[in-house]
Design a protein around this motif. Structure first.
Motif, PDB file in Angstrom:
ATOM      1  N   ASP A 216      29.615  51.428  41.064  1.00  0.00           N
ATOM      2  CA  ASP A 216      29.301  51.333  39.635  1.00  0.00           C
ATOM      3  C   ASP A 216      29.842  50.052  38.997  1.00  0.00           C
ATOM      4  N   SER A 217      30.440  49.156  39.814  1.00  0.00           N
ATOM      5  CA  SER A 217      31.031  47.947  39.237  1.00  0.00           C
ATOM      6  C   SER A 217      31.052  46.817  40.266  1.00  0.00           C
ATOM      7  N   GLU A 218      29.969  46.060  40.300  1.00  0.00           N
ATOM      8  CA  GLU A 218      29.869  44.948  41.245  1.00  0.00           C
ATOM      9  C   GLU A 218      30.957  43.911  40.992  1.00  0.00           C
ATOM     10  N   SER A 219      31.312  43.685  39.747  1.00  0.00           N
ATOM     11  CA  SER A 219      32.321  42.674  39.422  1.00  0.00           C
ATOM     12  C   SER A 219      33.699  43.074  39.948  1.00  0.00           C
ATOM     13  N   THR A 220      34.027  44.361  39.904  1.00  0.00           N
ATOM     14  CA  THR A 220      35.310  44.825  40.440  1.00  0.00           C
ATOM     15  C   THR A 220      35.349  44.663  41.949  1.00  0.00           C
ATOM     16  N   ALA A 221      34.241  44.966  42.613  1.00  0.00           N
ATOM     17  CA  ALA A 221      34.165  44.771  44.064  1.00  0.00           C
ATOM     18  C   ALA A 221      34.414  43.318  44.425  1.00  0.00           C
ATOM     19  N   GLU A 222      33.815  42.406  43.675  1.00  0.00           N
ATOM     20  CA  GLU A 222      33.998  40.975  43.939  1.00  0.00           C
ATOM     21  C   GLU A 222      35.437  40.555  43.698  1.00  0.00           C
ATOM     22  N   GLU A 223      36.044  41.085  42.640  1.00  0.00           N
ATOM     23  CA  GLU A 223      37.431  40.750  42.314  1.00  0.00           C
ATOM     24  C   GLU A 223      38.392  41.225  43.396  1.00  0.00           C
ATOM     25  N   VAL A 224      38.236  42.482  43.810  1.00  0.00           N
ATOM     26  CA  VAL A 224      39.124  43.048  44.833  1.00  0.00           C
ATOM     27  C   VAL A 224      38.958  42.310  46.150  1.00  0.00           C
ATOM     28  N   ALA A 225      37.724  42.034  46.566  1.00  0.00           N
ATOM     29  CA  ALA A 225      37.471  41.322  47.824  1.00  0.00           C
ATOM     30  C   ALA A 225      38.110  39.935  47.789  1.00  0.00           C
ATOM     31  N   SER A 226      37.953  39.235  46.678  1.00  0.00           N
ATOM     32  CA  SER A 226      38.521  37.891  46.551  1.00  0.00           C
ATOM     33  C   SER A 226      40.040  37.912  46.679  1.00  0.00           C
ATOM     34  N   LYS A 227      40.676  38.890  46.050  1.00  0.00           N
ATOM     35  CA  LYS A 227      42.134  38.990  46.122  1.00  0.00           C
ATOM     36  C   LYS A 227      42.607  39.295  47.543  1.00  0.00           C
ATOM     37  N   LEU A 228      41.902  40.192  48.213  1.00  0.00           N
ATOM     38  CA  LEU A 228      42.297  40.548  49.586  1.00  0.00           C
ATOM     39  C   LEU A 228      42.177  39.361  50.534  1.00  0.00           C
ATOM     40  N   VAL A 229      41.204  38.495  50.294  1.00  0.00           N
ATOM     41  CA  VAL A 229      40.972  37.349  51.180  1.00  0.00           C
ATOM     42  C   VAL A 229      41.843  36.152  50.798  1.00  0.00           C
ATOM     43  N   LYS A 230      42.040  35.919  49.503  1.00  0.00           N
ATOM     44  CA  LYS A 230      42.575  34.628  49.066  1.00  0.00           C
ATOM     45  C   LYS A 230      43.929  34.638  48.367  1.00  0.00           C
ATOM     46  N   SER A 231      44.432  35.785  47.951  1.00  0.00           N
ATOM     47  CA  SER A 231      45.594  35.756  47.059  1.00  0.00           C
ATOM     48  C   SER A 231      46.950  35.882  47.752  1.00  0.00           C
ATOM     49  N   TYR A 232      46.968  36.017  49.083  1.00  0.00           N
ATOM     50  CA  TYR A 232      48.247  36.183  49.780  1.00  0.00           C
ATOM     51  C   TYR A 232      48.552  34.984  50.665  1.00  0.00           C
ATOM     52  N   MET A 233      49.826  34.577  50.665  1.00  0.00           N
ATOM     53  CA  MET A 233      50.251  33.415  51.442  1.00  0.00           C
ATOM     54  C   MET A 233      50.448  33.760  52.919  1.00  0.00           C
ATOM     55  N   TYR A 234      50.697  35.037  53.196  1.00  0.00           N
ATOM     56  CA  TYR A 234      51.061  35.468  54.551  1.00  0.00           C
ATOM     57  C   TYR A 234      50.178  36.624  54.980  1.00  0.00           C
ATOM     58  N   HIS A 235      49.573  36.500  56.160  1.00  0.00           N
ATOM     59  CA  HIS A 235      48.627  37.514  56.633  1.00  0.00           C
ATOM     60  C   HIS A 235      49.306  38.863  56.883  1.00  0.00           C
ATOM     61  N   GLY A 236      50.594  38.846  57.203  1.00  0.00           N
ATOM     62  CA  GLY A 236      51.303  40.099  57.465  1.00  0.00           C
ATOM     63  C   GLY A 236      51.863  40.769  56.222  1.00  0.00           C
ATOM     64  N   GLN A 237      51.534  40.247  55.042  1.00  0.00           N
ATOM     65  CA  GLN A 237      52.021  40.803  53.784  1.00  0.00           C
ATOM     66  C   GLN A 237      51.782  42.313  53.707  1.00  0.00           C
ATOM     67  N   VAL A 238      52.803  43.033  53.260  1.00  0.00           N
ATOM     68  CA  VAL A 238      52.679  44.479  53.076  1.00  0.00           C
ATOM     69  C   VAL A 238      51.960  44.763  51.757  1.00  0.00           C
ATOM     70  N   ILE A 239      50.836  45.431  51.846  1.00  0.00           N
ATOM     71  CA  ILE A 239      50.171  45.939  50.647  1.00  0.00           C
ATOM     72  C   ILE A 239      50.451  47.442  50.616  1.00  0.00           C
ATOM     73  N   HIS A 240      51.503  47.797  49.887  1.00  0.00           N
ATOM     74  CA  HIS A 240      51.898  49.194  49.784  1.00  0.00           C
ATOM     75  C   HIS A 240      51.113  49.864  48.655  1.00  0.00           C
ATOM     76  N   ASN A 241      51.441  51.108  48.393  1.00  0.00           N
ATOM     77  CA  ASN A 241      50.661  51.900  47.441  1.00  0.00           C
ATOM     78  C   ASN A 241      50.575  51.245  46.068  1.00  0.00           C
ATOM     79  N   GLU A 242      51.710  50.827  45.543  1.00  0.00           N
ATOM     80  CA  GLU A 242      51.717  50.239  44.196  1.00  0.00           C
ATOM     81  C   GLU A 242      50.967  48.916  44.163  1.00  0.00           C
ATOM     82  N   GLU A 243      51.125  48.124  45.210  1.00  0.00           N
ATOM     83  CA  GLU A 243      50.420  46.846  45.277  1.00  0.00           C
ATOM     84  C   GLU A 243      48.918  47.072  45.377  1.00  0.00           C
ATOM     85  N   ALA A 244      48.510  48.074  46.149  1.00  0.00           N
ATOM     86  CA  ALA A 244      47.082  48.393  46.258  1.00  0.00           C
ATOM     87  C   ALA A 244      46.513  48.792  44.896  1.00  0.00           C
ATOM     88  N   GLU A 245      47.277  49.566  44.147  1.00  0.00           N
ATOM     89  CA  GLU A 245      46.839  49.951  42.810  1.00  0.00           C
ATOM     90  C   GLU A 245      46.733  48.736  41.898  1.00  0.00           C
TER      91      GLU A 245
END
Length: 322
Positions: A216-245
């Motif tokens: 129901d929200s193409e823009s949110t999908a694009e935002e989340v995908a972009s963050k998962l691909v581009k916003s972390y400096m380290y590939h092993g970064q822990v994305i825990h529950n709060e960070e996922a939210e």
């Protein structure tokens, strides 16, 4: 495929009773199905195993044999993996979506790890169910550097070029000959490929997210995908529950009896994998991964899904040295 009974003798040499552990795992999954009032399957990968295109085949044939390629209730997929081939993960996600009717929900349950391509696969669901210790991770593509034997992020390679250019400017190097020699050593064609690869992985994530989680929200999908691909400096970064939210991924933390059952399940998986690791680690350290046969991973098909772990052939090979 190795049957559960196949290789039992070799496993017993390592004091690993696979049959008993598998029986316990299936019992817990059966209890979890009753608790969730839905269909539960598992895709479990030992640390030496990874998501590959063969898993697409394995899952398809498993689902056709056990469920005729379709379930008429909510589907819960227990996923434990450190990652693998993102295109295979994407394809598995597409197939999982196809098994579940539009009026039913698709969930991934993460007891501990669904890193890298595992996180990409989890993007195929309506919601991701996490234990308090579960980890997702960035999905930026990784490039294998043969000279060092290491995997590095495609983002790092592109960033290194920018850093070289900025350093030249900072130190005031303007000698055309020096700049020419440096540029000639930079794999320009590969850099273009790495940039395309980053865009490709982001597109895969967007497509999976738009099909269910954010239909129901193409823009949110694009935002989340972009963050998962581009916003972390380290590939092993822990994305825990709060960070996922914070990333706006639809996640829920498991509680009460459901959490107890998922933890019980994870303990049985750890019992199996820890015993294997205890037996294999010294050997793998000595040979540094150069094995006398092809694949060291085999599939174990259980009543509720697929487990990928070091093969009975490897156990037999090591047992000959005991």
């Amino acid at each position: 495929m190795a049957s559960i009974a196949g290789g039992e003798q070799n496993m017993e040499k390592a004091n690993i009773n696979v049959n008993e552990v598998i029986k316990e795992i299936d019992t817990v999954v059966s209890d979890l199905e009753k608790q969730l009032n839905g269909k539960v399957i598992h895709l479990i990968f030992h640390e030496l195993a990874s998501i590959t295109r063969d898993v697409v085949d394995d899952l398809e044939f498993y689902m056709r044999e056990k469920h005729k390629g379709k379930v008429n209730e909510d589907l819960y997929v227990i996923l434990h993996t450190m990652g693998g081939d993102p295109d295979a993960a994407y394809h598995i996600g597409i197939r999982l979506q196809s098994y579940v009717p539009e009026n039913k929900k698709l969930y991934v349950i993460v007891p501990r790890y669904a890193k890298s391509a595992g996180t990409l696969l989890a993007c195929a669901t309506d919601e991701i169910l996490l234990t308090p210790i579960a980890e997702l991770g960035p999905i930026d593509p990784q490039i294998y550097v043969r000279e060092t034997g290491r995997w590095i992020s495609a983002k790092t390679i592109a960033g290194s070029l920018r850093q070289v250019i900025e350093t030249l400017k900072d130190v005031g190097i303007s000698d055309a000959r020096v700049i020419k020699e440096l540029v000639e050593k930079i794999p320009i064609v590969e850099l273009g490929h790495y940039g395309s690869l980053i865009d490709h992985i982001q597109h895969l994530a967007e497509d999976l997210l738009q099909r269910r989680m954010f239909r129901d929200s193409e823009s949110t999908a694009e935002e989340v995908a972009s963050k998962l691909v581009k916003s972390y400096m380290y590939h092993g970064q822990v994305i825990h529950n709060e960070e996922a939210e914070r990333l706006r991924i639809r996640v829920k933390t498991l509680q009460a009896e459901t959490l107890d059952l998922v933890y019980k399940y994870y303990k049985e998986i750890r019992k199996l994998f820890d015993k294997l690791d205890e037996y294999l680690e010294p050997f793998l350290t000595v040979i540094q991964g150069e094995l006398p046969f092809g694949s060291i991973i085999e599939k174990h098909e259980t009543s509720y899904g697929l487990i990928y772990m070091p093969s009975t052939q490897l156990i037999e090979y090591i047992s000959n040295f005991q």
